[in-house]
Design an enzyme around this catalytic site. Structure first.
Site, PDB file in Angstrom:
ATOM      1  N   TYR A  53     -12.565  44.090   7.817  1.00 17.83           N
ATOM      2  CA  TYR A  53     -11.969  45.228   8.899  1.00 17.83           C
ATOM      3  C   TYR A  53     -12.108  46.469   8.532  1.00 17.83           C
ATOM      4  CZ  TYR A  53     -11.633  41.237  12.322  1.00 17.83           C
ATOM      5  OH  TYR A  53     -11.979  40.191  12.817  1.00 17.83           O
ATOM      6  N   ASN A  87     -14.781  44.805  22.528  1.00 19.76           N
ATOM      7  CA  ASN A  87     -15.038  45.394  21.430  1.00 19.76           C
ATOM      8  C   ASN A  87     -13.642  45.929  20.645  1.00 19.76           C
ATOM      9  OD1 ASN A  87     -17.709  44.737  22.037  1.00 19.76           O
ATOM     10  ND2 ASN A  87     -17.918  46.770  22.735  1.00 19.76           N
ATOM     11  N   VAL A  88     -13.820  46.088  19.542  1.00 21.09           N
ATOM     12  CA  VAL A  88     -12.665  46.533  18.744  1.00 21.09           C
ATOM     13  C   VAL A  88     -12.792  48.121  18.414  1.00 21.09           C
ATOM     14  CG1 VAL A  88     -11.851  44.308  18.078  1.00 21.09           C
ATOM     15  CG2 VAL A  88     -13.435  45.693  16.473  1.00 21.09           C
ATOM     16  N   ASP A  89     -13.858  48.600  18.579  1.00 24.02           N
ATOM     17  CA  ASP A  89     -14.565  49.857  18.232  1.00 24.02           C
ATOM     18  C   ASP A  89     -13.642  51.017  19.448  1.00 24.02           C
ATOM     19  OD1 ASP A  89     -16.278  50.583  20.477  1.00 24.02           O
ATOM     20  OD2 ASP A  89     -17.628  49.324  19.551  1.00 24.02           O
ATOM     21  N   HIS A 104      -9.757  42.177  22.353  1.00 21.39           N
ATOM     22  CA  HIS A 104      -9.681  41.752  21.267  1.00 21.39           C
ATOM     23  C   HIS A 104      -9.091  42.580  20.142  1.00 21.39           C
ATOM     24  CE1 HIS A 104     -13.168  38.729  22.560  1.00 21.39           C
ATOM     25  NE2 HIS A 104     -12.100  38.186  22.807  1.00 21.39           N
ATOM     26  N   GLY A 168     -23.693  43.634  27.936  1.00 27.25           N
ATOM     27  CA  GLY A 168     -23.944  43.625  26.440  1.00 27.25           C
ATOM     28  C   GLY A 168     -23.004  42.373  25.769  1.00 27.25           C
ATOM     29  N   SER A 170     -23.000  37.846  25.195  1.00 26.98           N
ATOM     30  CA  SER A 170     -23.533  36.591  25.405  1.00 26.98           C
ATOM     31  C   SER A 170     -22.701  35.599  25.995  1.00 26.98           C
ATOM     32  CB  SER A 170     -23.708  36.229  23.916  1.00 26.98           C
ATOM     33  OG  SER A 170     -22.453  36.059  23.352  1.00 26.98           O
TER      34      SER A 170
END
Ligand code: OAD
Length: 226
Positions: A53, A87-89, A104, A168, A170
């Site tokens: 991370y 997303n974690v960004d 998440h 974006g 799956s």
């Protein structure tokens, strides 16, 4: 103003240069999920998890929101845009989006063992021995095997949305993937992804495109029919 619920996954940030997880050369091709993204991995080898991370966080410094992120921000002029991201960004925030739920977790935050203390750490690394409260500091990430506390809030948003947009992802990871089933019957569902998922409800409009191109097309369509 109509509400758009937007569910995003790793493909949203692909054009910014962040690898997805399950595409060829994705993150899970070079790292085993069980080694770096589960609560058991953290207990077994916290150093390996922190390294993974710390590297993801370091990478964030050098990337920028892409056109797709910016379009989602632009849509706020005409719609109530509620983003639910896996997303974690922090690229949605950096593009200016006002309402972002991180299912998440977030790379730029850290927490204590039981997530009762959460702290902004910007782009700094977390080290072994670094404490928050009286436990080892850990990334504020939802690992496999952990609860997803934000899912309730996300469900409520999807349940009342006029339009649902999925970008974006799956759709392989639950409970996030199940959110599609909460879309009201009368609300259109658009899904932007160059591949698309295996199983999709028949009413989903699939745009087999990258995030930026697909969003450009969808934006024009939504503005014309608002
Ligand atoms: P995946 O890697 O499973 O899926 C990425 C999706 O992005 C695929 O469907 C690709 O076709 C699509 N894609 C690739 N390039 C794209 C582009 N330029 N524009 C749009 N789409 C593109 O990633 P997620 O579905 O986000 O969780 O994965 C879900 C969760 O699994 C992640 O949040 C992470 C992971 O394990 C945790 O670590 C807890």
């Amino acid at each position: 103003m109509k509400t758009i619920a937007v569910l995003t996954g790793a493909g949203m940030s692909a054009e910014s240069g962040i690898n997805t997880f399950r595409d060829s050369d994705g993150l899970w091709e070079n790292h085993r999920v069980e080694d770096v993204a589960t609560i058991d991995a953290w207990y077994r080898n916290p150093k390996l998890v922190l390294d993974f991370y710390n590297e993801r966080r370091r990478q964030l410094v050098g990337v920028e929101p892409n056109r797709g992120h910016l379009i989602l921000h632009e849509l706020e002029k005409n719609f109530d845009v509620q983003i639910i991201t896996q997303n974690v960004d922090n690229l949605h925030e950096r593009a200016g989006s006002s309402h972002v739920i991180h299912l998440h977790g977030e790379l730029t935050k850290a927490c204590n063992e039981h997530k009762t203390i959460v702290k902004d750490i910007a782009y700094n690394e977390i080290h072994i021995g670094q404490k928050l409260g009286d436990t080892q500091m850990r990334p504020f990430i939802v690992w496999f095997g952990e609860a997803v506390p934000e899912i309730e809030r996300a469900m409520k948003i999807v349940e009342t949305a006029d339009i649902v947009v999925i970008i974006g992802t799956s759709l392989q990871v639950y409970p996030a993937a199940g959110l599609i089933n909460y879309a009201p019957k009368h609300s259109p569902i658009y899904y932007i992804d160059p591949k698309g998922a295996d199983i999709l409800p028949s009413r989903v409009h699939l745009l087999k495109k990258g995030a930026s191109e697909g969003l450009e097309e969808l934006k024009n369509n939504l503005l014309a029919n608002r």
